[in-house]
Design a protein around this motif. Structure first.
Motif, mmCIF file in Angstrom:
data_model
loop_
_atom_site.group_PDB
_atom_site.id
_atom_site.type_symbol
_atom_site.label_atom_id
_atom_site.label_comp_id
_atom_site.label_asym_id
_atom_site.label_seq_id
_atom_site.Cartn_x
_atom_site.Cartn_y
_atom_site.Cartn_z
ATOM 1 N N GLN A 12 0.836 -1.212 0.000
ATOM 2 C CA GLN A 12 0.000 0.000 0.000
ATOM 3 C C GLN A 12 0.867 1.258 0.000
ATOM 4 N N LYS A 13 1.965 1.224 0.764
ATOM 5 C CA LYS A 13 2.889 2.357 0.782
ATOM 6 C C LYS A 13 3.544 2.533 -0.589
ATOM 7 N N GLN A 14 3.966 1.405 -1.196
ATOM 8 C CA GLN A 14 4.562 1.473 -2.531
ATOM 9 C C GLN A 14 3.577 2.051 -3.547
ATOM 10 N N ALA B 269 1.946 8.943 -6.357
ATOM 11 C CA ALA B 269 2.446 10.318 -6.159
ATOM 12 C C ALA B 269 3.465 10.680 -7.232
ATOM 13 N N LYS B 270 4.344 9.741 -7.539
ATOM 14 C CA LYS B 270 5.356 9.979 -8.582
ATOM 15 C C LYS B 270 4.687 10.148 -9.945
ATOM 16 N N PHE B 271 3.674 9.312 -10.205
ATOM 17 C CA PHE B 271 2.985 9.381 -11.489
ATOM 18 C C PHE B 271 2.302 10.731 -11.670
ATOM 19 N N LEU C 85 5.694 2.956 -15.083
ATOM 20 C CA LEU C 85 5.068 3.369 -13.831
ATOM 21 C C LEU C 85 3.586 2.994 -13.838
ATOM 22 N N GLU C 86 2.941 3.172 -14.987
ATOM 23 C CA GLU C 86 1.528 2.789 -15.097
ATOM 24 C C GLU C 86 1.351 1.288 -14.843
ATOM 25 N N ILE C 87 2.225 0.485 -15.455
ATOM 26 C CA ILE C 87 2.147 -0.977 -15.273
ATOM 27 C C ILE C 87 2.416 -1.336 -13.820
#
Length: 1194
Positions: A730-732, A738-740, A983-985
Motif C-alpha cells: 500500500q505504501k509502494q 504520487a510519482k505518477f 510506472l503505469e504498469i
C-alpha cells in the motif's frame, strides 16, 4: 325440568337432521365487500423504541439526579437481520444449535462495518462539492452560492490561525512548551484550509531541510505504515526458563487449586489466562497441557460465563466429558446425535459442531468466554484442517482463544496468524523437553536364543549411537545367514512373526516393561497379531475376573444377539488374557471397553493403529513399532517425524517411569540409518493451511451480505504471508501514484511511440518464452556447440554477432552461455549512466539506429554470460576456436595486474574472424544464413508452432511502426514514454496485489461462483435462490443433496431405500469387488450417479476445485438397506467384509445426513419427505450401532 331439557335436545337434534348447517347451504360470495373503518387510520403498528431512559446518579451518594434519554443501538435487530451482539435472542429451541436461517455474530478482528467508518471519516468542513453545481433551483428566483461559503471558512480559518493573544497566555501562567502545544493544535485543526507559504531555501540548505523533515516525519511513518515483526506485534514467546517465585502473590485467589506443584509453563499459562489473554501452549506429549484447559474452565465458572472445549474426534470428546465431569460436575456434551446438559458452563464438542453453531448464530456464543482447541496441530489434516481455520476466523471478539498442541516448528507463525486475524496478542508457551525422556531401541530378536537382542539407538539425551546401530546390523546378518528360509531378506512368514512377538513379550515381562502399546499401522495386522498370540496370557486369575465382570457389565446394555457377534467374543477372550486391540474397525463400545481396561492396568499389551495416539492421556511404559513404514492411501512410505513422535510420546508415565522405552522391531533387515535418524530426531512438519472454499461458505456469505467471501479468504492461514505484505505494498502504491502525478502528460506526437512500446513489450515477452522452449530441444542443443555464431542482445550490446565459447547447464536453473562479442576499442564515457533495466535496451535494439554494430577502433571485444532470452537467432555459420584458451586469457586480463596485457594470438584470431563476418553482414545482411526454428526443431505440440508464428506476426507489427522511431532525439523522447508506461504498469500491478483478486483462492472462488450460477443456486446478481438457501443448511455434499431433494428423487421411495441410497455419500472405505445393489434400487443408483456426474462436469467446465470426499461409494448400500429394514447386526455382517466399526461409523454419519435432508424438507415445505426422513432416522438408530457411549453412562 328433565322433560323440558329432553324436549330441547329433541328439537336440536330434529333441526340438525332436517336443516343441517353446512357450507353448501350458505355459499361464500364471489366478492366480499370491504367494510370501511375510519379508525384504522389512527392505528400505528408497534415498533421497537429507538431511545431509552437511563438514570444519572450522584458519583458520591449514588442518588438518582435525573433520567437521561439515550439512543439505543441496533434497534429492531434480530437473528434474521443482524450480526450484532445487541440483537434480540432467538427462539428457545434454537439457543444451543442456532438455525441455518440465523445470521452469525460479527467475527472478531473483522473491520467494523465499512459504511460507519466511511461516514465517520467524512470531513464536512473540507468536503468538495465541485464547481458545476446549480445555485438556483428550477422554478426559484434566487438560490445559494456555495463558493461564497468556502471563502468565508477560509477567511475565518486564516484569522484564527494568525491571531494569538500572547497577553492572555502569559496571564494564565503557561510555560513556552504548553503555549507551543496550543498553537500547534490550533494550526493542525485548521491546517486543511489555511494557505501555506511557499518557502524557497538556498540550494546548499535543501538537503539539510529534507533531513529535518524526514526526522520529523519518521515517528508518524512508523506508526502508519511499518509492519512490525511478529515477535513484538501479534505473537510473543513467553520465557519459561526461569522459575516463578511469586506465583501465589500474583494470584492470591486462584480459580482452581491443584494437588501437585505446577510446572513453569503451566504457571505462565495460568498467569496469562488470569489477564484474559490468548494463549497457545505447544508442549510435549504428557507434559500436562490439560491443566491449562481445566484452569480456563474454572475461571469461566467463577465468572459465571461459559467455556467450549473442542476436540478433533468424537471419541476424544466423550473421554474428556467423563474426565471433566469428575472435576467440575457442570459439564455438557454436544455431538451430532446427542445433547447432554446443553446449558452447562463447560460444553465439550468436536470442532465441526462448533463451526455449525457459529454459522447458525447460536446464542450460547453470547456467554462464551473461552474456546479451547485441543490438538490444534490437526489444522494440518488435509481433509478436516480447514474447519479449525473457519472456526478461528468466525469467533466473536469477546471470546478468548486457548490452543493446545504438540510441539511444532512454526508455533510463532500460527500464533501470529491467529493474533493478526483477531487483533489480539497471542502468548506462546512451549516446553523445552519431555518430562519423561525417551530411549529408542532396535529389536533384532526372532524368538528362542535371540529374544534378548536389543540395541539402544538413541539415548535419553537424544544422541544417535552409530556404534550400536552397526552392532544391530551385524547381529541381524548373523541370524539371517544361520536361518534356512529362502526368499527375500525382508520377507517374514507368519510363523516367524509369531515367534518374534512371543520372544519380545517374554523379554518385556522379564524386564518389567509392561504395559505396552504396539503401534501396528494396519488394521488387518493388528487382528492377525492378536490371533497369533492366543497362547500368551498376561493376566492373573484376579485380573481375569475383573476383566470378565467389567466386560459383562458393559455389554448388559446390548440386546442378547448383539452380545454374540464374533468380534465381541474374540475380544472378550483376548482381553481376559491382557491383550487388547484398538482400531477403526472395532465397534465403538468395544474400543471404549479396551480404553478403560488399559487405563486401569488390566490390558498389558495393546495392538493399536495411529488413531490411538490422538486419544486422551493414556501413557504406557513401552511403545513398540511393528514397522517404520505406513501406507497413507496412495503409497507405502516412511513415518514422518511428527507421526513417529506423536506415537512414541505415549511411552513414559509421569511419576511412574524414569524413562519411556520405544522399541522398533526389525523383522527383516535393519532399516537404513539415513531413514531412522531423521524419523527419530527430525523436526515435525510445519503447520500448513489446508483451507478450502466450500460452497456452503460462499452461499452463507452471499446470503448474509455483511461478510464477504473475500474477507474469509483474506483472513485464512493460507493467505497470511500475503496479508503481511499488504502495508508495504500500500505504501509502494501511494509512492508510485504520487510519482505518477508529477510526470508530464504525453503529447499527441508521442502516441506512435506509446504504440511502439506496447507492441515491443508483447513481442519480447513472447520471444523470451519461445526461445526458452526452443533451446531445450535436443536438435537445437546439438547445434549449440563451441564456435557457433549466434545473434544476441544483452544490455547495450545491441544485435551483435557472438561466438559461442561454453555452455553451462545446472538442473533447475537457467543455462548460461559464455560468448565472445565485438566491442568498441575504447570505452566512451556515456553521459546517460541511468540503468533503466534490461527491457529498455531490448526495446531499443529493435530500432533502425541499433540494427547494425559498427565497432570503433580495432580489436575491441568482451566476453559475456548470457541466457536463452538474450539469444535472438542461431546462424548456420561456425568459427573454429580454442574456447578454453580464450576464456582463460579473458579472465586473466580482468585482474588488476594484467589489465593492460595484450590479448593472446588465439583471441586476436577469433576477434579478427568475427570482425570480418560482422563487416560482411553490415555490407549485406543476406550473407548470413539462419536456422529455421519452426522447421529444424522437433515440436510435438501445436501450441509451440503457433507461438513461433505469433512471434513472427508481432515482429511484423513492430516493423510497421519503426519509421516513427527514426527521428531526432528519439532516445530522450522514448525515455519519457518508457518511464511513464513502466510506472503505469507498476501501479496496475500494485493495485492488483492490494485487491482481493491477488488472493490465492480468488480464481477458485470465481470458478465456484460460475458453477453456482450455472446450477441456479445464485442468480446473475449473486442473490441466493431457494436452492442456495437449502444448500446452506447441508453439512457436506451440499450441491448433490440439494439436487436430489429438489428433483423429487425421494418422493416415491421408502424410508429404508432413502437411507440406503444416502449411504453412498458418507461411506469412504474401499471394498473388494463390485458392490451388491438390490434390484429396486438400481435405477435410483444410476440417477444418483447421473446427477453427480452433471455437477462434476459443471465443475470441470468452470475449472473449480473438486473435493475428493464428494465421490459416491455404494459399497455399503445393501448392508444399510437391510439394517434399515430391521435385520439384526449379526446378520448384516454376513453381507460384507467391511469391519464392524466402519459400518457403525458409516450409519452414524448417515443419520447426520438424514437430519440435513429433513431440515431441507422443512425449508421447501415438503411434509411427506420430512416424515420419511424421521422414519428412516428412527429405523437406523437402534441396537449396537447407536449404543450410548460408556463415558457418558458409567
Amino acid at each position: 325440568m328433565c322433560e323440558i331439557r329432553g324436549k330441547d335436545n329433541h328439537e336440536k337434534l330434529r333441526n340438525y337432521i332436517l336443516n343441517p348447517d353446512i357450507s353448501i347451504h350458505d355459499p361464500l360470495p364471489d366478492v366480499v365487500p370491504r367494510k370501511f373503518n375510519e379508525m384504522r387510520l389512527l392505528h400505528i403498528p408497534k415498533c421497537p423504541g429507538s431511545t431509552k431512559l437511563i438514570p444519572r446518579r450522584d458519583l458520591v451518594t449514588g442518588e438518582i439526579l435525573e433520567f437521561v434519554e439515550v439512543d439505543v443501538e441496533d434497534v429492531g435487530a434480530n437473528a434474521n437481520n443482524s450480526m450484532s451482539m445487541q440483537r434480540e435472542p432467538g427462539l428457545l429451541e434454537e439457543i444451543t444449535r442456532g438455525s441455518p436461517m440465523n445470521y452469525p455474530f460479527w467475527p472478531g478482528g473483522f473491520d467494523v462495518k465499512k459504511q460507519k467508518l466511511e461516514i465517520a471519516k467524512l470531513d464536512l468542513d473540507s468536503f468538495e462539492l465541485g464547481e458545476k453545481l446549480l445555485t438556483v433551483p428550477p422554478g426559484f428566483s434566487s438560490g445559494h452560492d456555495f463558493s461564497l461559503d468556502t471563502k468565508k471558512v477560509m477567511k475565518t480559518a486564516t484569522t484564527t490561525a494568525s491571531n494569538v493573544d500572547l497577553l492572555e497566555n502569559l496571564e494564565e501562567d503557561l510555560d513556552v512548551q504548553q503555549w507551543l502545544q496550543i498553537t500547534r493544535s490550533d494550526s493542525e485543526a485548521t491546517g486543511t484550509s489555511a494557505p501555506q507559504r511557499d518557502l524557497q531555501f538556498p540550494a546548499e540548505f535543501q538537503d539539510v531541510d529534507d533531513d529535518i523533515m524526514n526526522a520529523d516525519l519518521k515517528p508518524v511513518l512508523n506508526i502508519s505504515t511499518t509492519t512490525k515483526t511478529f515477535s513484538s506485534d501479534w505473537a510473543e514467546m513467553v520465557d519459561i526458563s526461569q522459575p516463578i517465585t511469586n506465583f501465589k502473590e500474583q494470584i492470591p485467589c486462584p480459580a482452581m487449586e491443584f494437588p501437585f506443584e505446577l510446572d513453569v509453563f503451566q504457571k505462565q499459562a495460568i498467569l496469562k489466562l488470569e489477564q484474559r489473554q490468548y494463549v497457545f501452549v505447544a508442549a510435549h506429549t504428557s507434559a500436562g497441557k490439560t491443566v491449562v484447559a481445566e484452569y480456563a474452565i474454572a475461571l469461566s465458572k467463577r465468572d459465571l460465563t461459559r467455556t467450549i472445549y473442542t476436540s478433533p474426534i468424537k471419541a476424544l470428546s466423550n473421554q474428556k466429558y467423563r474426565d471433566f465431569r469428575k472435576t467440575f460436575k457442570d459439564v455438557g456434551l454436544i455431538t451430532g446425535d446427542l445433547q447432554i446438559e446443553p446449558t452447562a458452563s463447560c460444553l465439550i464438542m468436536t470442532t465441526e459442531i462448533l463451526r455449525s453453531m457459529l454459522y447458525c448464530g447460536s446464542d450460547i456464543t453470547r456467554d462464551l468466554e473461552y474456546v479451547i482447541f485441543d490438538e490444534v496441530h490437526y489444522i494440518n489434516n488435509p481433509e478436516r484442517g480447514h474447519v479449525w481455520e473457519e472456526v478461528i476466523i468466525l469467533l466473536p471478539d469477546h471470546v478468548n482463544i486457548i490452543m493446545l498442541s504438540a510441539t511444532v516448528p512454526n508455533t510463532m507463525e500460527l500464533a501470529d496468524w491467529v493474533g493478526s486475524t483477531k487483533k489480539r496478542k497471542v502468548y506462546v508457551i512451549s516446553t523445552l523437553k519431555r518430562p519423561v525422556p525417551l530411549m529408542h531401541y532396535l529389536y533384532t530378536g526372532a524368538g528362542g536364543k535371540s529374544r534378548d537382542d536389543i540395541f539402544l539407538l538413541v539415548d535419553a539425551q537424544g544422541k544417535f549411537l552409530q556404534g550400536n546401530y552397526e552392532k544391530a546390523v551385524e547381529r541381524k546378518k548373523e541370524m539371517q545367514s544361520k536361518s534356512k528360509t529362502g526368499g527375500p531378506k525382508n520377507y517374514v512368514n507368519s510363523k516367524q512373526d509369531q515367534c518374534t512377538w512371543i520372544g519380545l513379550i517374554d523379554f518385556l515381562k522379564r524386564n518389567n516393561k509392561m504395559p505396552v502399546v504396539a503401534f501396528t499401522l494396519s488394521r488387518n495386522r493388528c487382528d492377525s497379531n492378536v490371533a497369533a498370540l492366543q497362547s500368551v496370557d498376561l493376566n492373573t486369575a484376579v485380573e481375569k475376573g475383573s476383566v470378565q465382570k467389567f466386560f459383562l457389565q458393559c455389554l448388559a446394555k446390548l440386546k442378547p444377539p448383539d452380545r454374540t457377534i464374533p468380534q465381541v467374543l474374540a475380544l472378550k477372550d483376548s482381553l481376559e488374557r491382557g491383550i487388547g486391540v484398538h482400531h477403526s474397525g472395532i465397534l465403538p463400545i468395544l474400543k471404549e471397553i479396551v480404553e478403560m481396561l488399559f487405563q486401569n492396568g488390566l490390558v498389558k499389551l495393546l495392538f493399536a493403529t495411529e488413531t490411538f495416539a490422538m486419544g486422551v492421556n493414556m501413557p504406557a511404559r513401552t511403545v513398540i513399532f511393528d514397522s517404520h513404514k505406513k501406507f497413507d492411501g496412495t503409497e507405502m512410505r516412511n513415518l514422518k517425524p511428527g507421526e513417529y513422535i506423536q506415537m512414541a510420546g505415549r511411552a513414559g508415565r509421569r511419576g511412574h517411569d524414569e524413562n519411556g522405552t520405544v522399541i522398533l522391531l526389525c523383522k527383516g533387515q535393519v532399516p537404513p540409518s539415513m531413514e531412522l535418524r531423521p524419523m527419530i530426531l527430525g523436526l515435525p512438519e510445519k503447520l500448513q493451511s489446508q483451507f478450502i472454499l466450500r460452497y456452503a461458505v460462499i452461499l452463507t456469505c452471499l446470503r448474509i451480505e455483511s461478510i464477504k467471501v473475500e474477507d474469509i479468504m483474506q483472513f485464512s492461514f493460507k493467505e497470511f504471508n500475503q496479508k503481511l505484505q499488504l502495508p508495504t505494498q500500500q505504501k509502494q502504491l501511494q509512492l508510485a501514484e504520487a510519482k505518477f502525478a508529477t510526470l508530464p502528460n504525453l503529447g499527441e506526437h508521442l502516441q506512435p511511440l506509446i504504440y511502439f512500446y506496447d507492441k515491443s513489450v508483447e513481442y519480447w515477452k513472447e520471444k523470451h518464452r519461445i526461445m526458452k522452449f526452443i533451446l531445450t530441444q535436443p536438435k537445437i542443443q546439438k547445434e549449440m556447440k563451441v564456435g557457433r555464431i549466434i545473434f544476441i542482445t544483452q544490455g547495450k550490446h545491441y544485435n551483435k554477432l557472438a561466438i559461442l565459447l561454453n555452455v553451462k547447464s545446472v538442473q533447475g536453473k537457467d543455462t548460461i552461455y559464455k560468448v565472445l562479442v565485438l566491442d568498441h576499442q575504447f570505452k566512451s564515457n556515456d553521459c546517460d549512466n541511468v540503468n533503466r533495466g534490461e527491457l529498455y535496451y531490448k526495446i531499443l535494439s529493435l530500432t533502425p539506429q541499433h540494427k547494425f554494430f559498427h565497432p570503433e577502433g580495432i580489436g575491441g571485444h568482451t566476453v559475456l554470460d548470457i541466457r536463452a532470452v538474450d539469444i535472438l537467432t542461431i546462424t548456420k555459420s561456425t568459427i573454429k576456436v580454442d574456447a578454453d584458451v580464450i576464456i582463460r586469457n579473458w579472465e586473466q586480463r580482468q585482474l588488476e595486474r594484467f589489465k593492460d596485457s595484450p590479448p593472446s594470438a588465439t583471441v586476436v584470431k577469433a576477434v579478427t574472424e568475427l570482425h570480418q563476418l560482422n563487416e560482411a553482414y553490415n555490407a549485406n545482411p543476406d550473407s548470413i544464413k539462419y536456422i529455421n526454428m519452426s522447421k529444424e526443431i522437433t515440436v510435438n505440440a501445436e501450441t509451440e508452432v503457433a507461438m513461433v508464428h505469433y512471434v513472427d506476426h508481432l515482429a511484423r507489427q513492430v516493423g510497421n511502426v519503426l519509421p516513427h522511431t527514426n527521428v531526432a532525439g528519439f532516445e530522450q523522447e522514448f525515455a519519457k514514454v518508457y518511464e511513464r508506461r513502466m510506472l503505469e504498469i507498476n501501479i496496475e500491478e500494485l493495485r492488483f496485489k492490494n485487491s482481493a483478486k491477488n488472493l490465492t483462492l480468488y480464481p477458485d472462488y470465481c470458478n465456484k461462483l460460475q458453477v453456482l450460477r450455472a446450477l441456479n443456486y445464485i442468480d446473475e446478481q449473486n442473490e441466493v435462490t431457494l436452492k442456495g438457501k437449502v444448500a446452506c443448511e447441508m453439512g457436506q455434499n451440499e450441491l448433490l443433496i440439494t439436487e436430489l431433494i429438489l428433483c423429487n428423487m425421494f418422493n416415491d421411495l421408502e424410508p429404508a431405500e432413502i437411507a440406503a441410497l444416502l449411504s453412498g455419500l458418507v461411506f469412504q472405505a474401499k471394498i473388494q469387488g463390485e458392490p451388491v445393489i438390490p434390484e429396486p434400487l438400481k435405477k435410483c443408483v444410476a440417477a444418483f450417479e447421473q446427477i453427480n456426474d452433471t455437477i462434476l462436469a459443471e465443475e470441470q467446465r468452470c475449472q473449480a476445485a473438486v473435493e475428493a470426499e464428494n465421490n459416491l461409494n455404494f459399497g455399503l448400500l445393501e448392508v444399510v438397506y437391510e439394517w434399515a429394514k430391521n435385520k439384526p447386526f449379526a446378520e448384516i455382517m454376513k453381507l460384507t467384509e467391511v469391519q464392524e466399526g466402519i459400518i457403525v461409523r458409516c450409519i452414524q454419519q448417515l443419520d447426520e445426513t438424514l437430519r440435513d435432508v429433513k431440515t431441507a424438507a422443512i425449508r421447501i415445505g415438503n411434509p411427506g419427505l420430512q416424515s420419511k426422513m424421521e422414519e428412516a432416522s428412527a429405523a437406523i438408530k437402534r441396537d449396537i450401532v447407536f449404543t450410548a457411549s460408556l463415558y457418558t453412562e458409567l
